[in-house]
Design a protein around this motif. Structure first.
Motif, mmCIF file in Angstrom:
data_model
loop_
_atom_site.group_PDB
_atom_site.id
_atom_site.type_symbol
_atom_site.label_atom_id
_atom_site.label_comp_id
_atom_site.label_asym_id
_atom_site.label_seq_id
_atom_site.Cartn_x
_atom_site.Cartn_y
_atom_site.Cartn_z
ATOM 1 N N ARG A 31 0.790 -1.074 -0.059
ATOM 2 C CA ARG A 31 0.125 0.071 -0.015
ATOM 3 C C ARG A 31 0.793 1.192 0.243
ATOM 4 O O ARG A 31 1.855 1.000 0.614
ATOM 5 N N THR A 32 0.358 2.214 -0.623
ATOM 6 C CA THR A 32 1.073 3.404 -0.618
ATOM 7 C C THR A 32 -0.070 4.713 -0.341
ATOM 8 O O THR A 32 -1.119 4.604 -1.184
ATOM 9 N N SER A 33 0.288 5.584 0.303
ATOM 10 C CA SER A 33 -0.579 6.502 0.663
ATOM 11 C C SER A 33 0.083 7.975 0.729
ATOM 12 O O SER A 33 1.172 7.962 1.510
ATOM 13 N N GLU A 34 -0.619 8.911 0.615
ATOM 14 C CA GLU A 34 0.028 10.183 0.707
ATOM 15 C C GLU A 34 -0.692 11.108 1.865
ATOM 16 O O GLU A 34 -1.812 10.987 2.106
ATOM 17 N N GLU A 73 -1.877 13.919 3.286
ATOM 18 C CA GLU A 73 -2.673 15.188 2.744
ATOM 19 C C GLU A 73 -2.302 16.329 3.384
ATOM 20 O O GLU A 73 -1.915 16.371 4.689
ATOM 21 N N LYS A 77 -1.551 12.275 -11.112
ATOM 22 C CA LYS A 77 -0.661 11.014 -10.591
ATOM 23 C C LYS A 77 0.166 10.429 -11.901
ATOM 24 O O LYS A 77 0.110 10.926 -12.993
ATOM 25 N N VAL A 98 5.004 10.505 1.905
ATOM 26 C CA VAL A 98 4.233 9.237 1.360
ATOM 27 C C VAL A 98 4.663 8.518 2.249
ATOM 28 O O VAL A 98 5.816 8.147 2.633
ATOM 29 N N GLU A 131 4.724 4.188 2.564
ATOM 30 C CA GLU A 131 4.714 3.019 2.062
ATOM 31 C C GLU A 131 4.379 1.982 3.150
ATOM 32 O O GLU A 131 5.277 1.697 4.109
ATOM 33 N N THR A 141 6.479 0.248 7.933
ATOM 34 C CA THR A 141 6.059 1.268 7.235
ATOM 35 C C THR A 141 7.181 2.419 6.993
ATOM 36 O O THR A 141 8.159 2.585 7.898
ATOM 37 N N HIS A 184 8.365 5.940 5.586
ATOM 38 C CA HIS A 184 7.903 7.292 5.477
ATOM 39 C C HIS A 184 8.962 7.733 4.599
ATOM 40 O O HIS A 184 10.227 8.005 4.737
#
Length: 191
Positions: free
Chosen positions: A8-11, A13, A31, A92, A94, A111, A113
């Protein structure tokens, strides 16, 4: 890391770096896999059909160049747009999962960063503060089909200097020897 795979990858906000934006401003989140055609169709519809005065393009990591491309296309198609560019870093997250978990224990996740470069570009039909960092005024208008380098959609236009007499090639005279004339070999002469 050879036993881990990214799941999973998330930014994280972050608020837009432009003060005093209207609450309904359109933000185009570009993207890496976004199609420029789709982005531009939506953005142009917002600016032309819905009459929006401002639009923001944002992208991070590998999407930065695509973000800049979209902005340049929009500036060229609409013309007269003021621009403010802000560059920053975005976090981000990961999540990596262990592919070879210990037999007696639970699966282990890792995880990471990452801070990646990010860009936000505000385009506005209305004048913006020219003293703020990253401001670019609208480009002057040119004739249809002509860009700032003087080229047109048909190719480059160059003005050539008039020909000078001393630069023109002189007529060449070819002399054919008598030995070639008798053998049947022909040689052309230029007048």
């Amino acid at each position: 890391m050879e036993n881990f795979r990214k799941v999973r990858t998330s930014e994280v906000e972050m608020p837009l770096p432009f003060p005093d934006l209207p609450p309904d401003v359109v933000e185009m989140k570009v993207k890496e896999g976004s199609k420029i055609r789709n982005l531009m169709n939506f953005a142009m519809a917002q600016m032309e059909l819905k009459g929006r005065r401002q639009i923001v393009f944002s992208g991070c990591g590998r999407a930065v160049t695509k973000t800049i491309t979209c902005v340049e296309i929009m500036k060229r198609k609409l013309g007269g747009l003021h621009q403010v560019t802000k560059v920053r870093y975005k976090t981000v997250l990961e999540v990596w999962e262990n592919q070879d978990p210990p037999p007696a224990g639970p699966t282990q996740n890792l995880t990471v960063h990452k801070n990646v470069p990010s860009i936000c570009i505000l385009l506005s039909r209305d004048p913006l503060n020219p003293n703020q960092t990253g401001y670019q005024p609208p480009e002057p208008r040119h004739e249809v089909g002509e860009d700032t380098l003087g080229s047109s959609t048909n190719g480059l236009k160059r003005l050539l200097p008039p020909p000078c007499e001393e630069l023109l090639p002189k007529k060449l005279q070819v002399q054919v020897s008598d030995s070639l004339r008798g053998t049947g070999t022909t040689a052309g002469q230029q007048d």
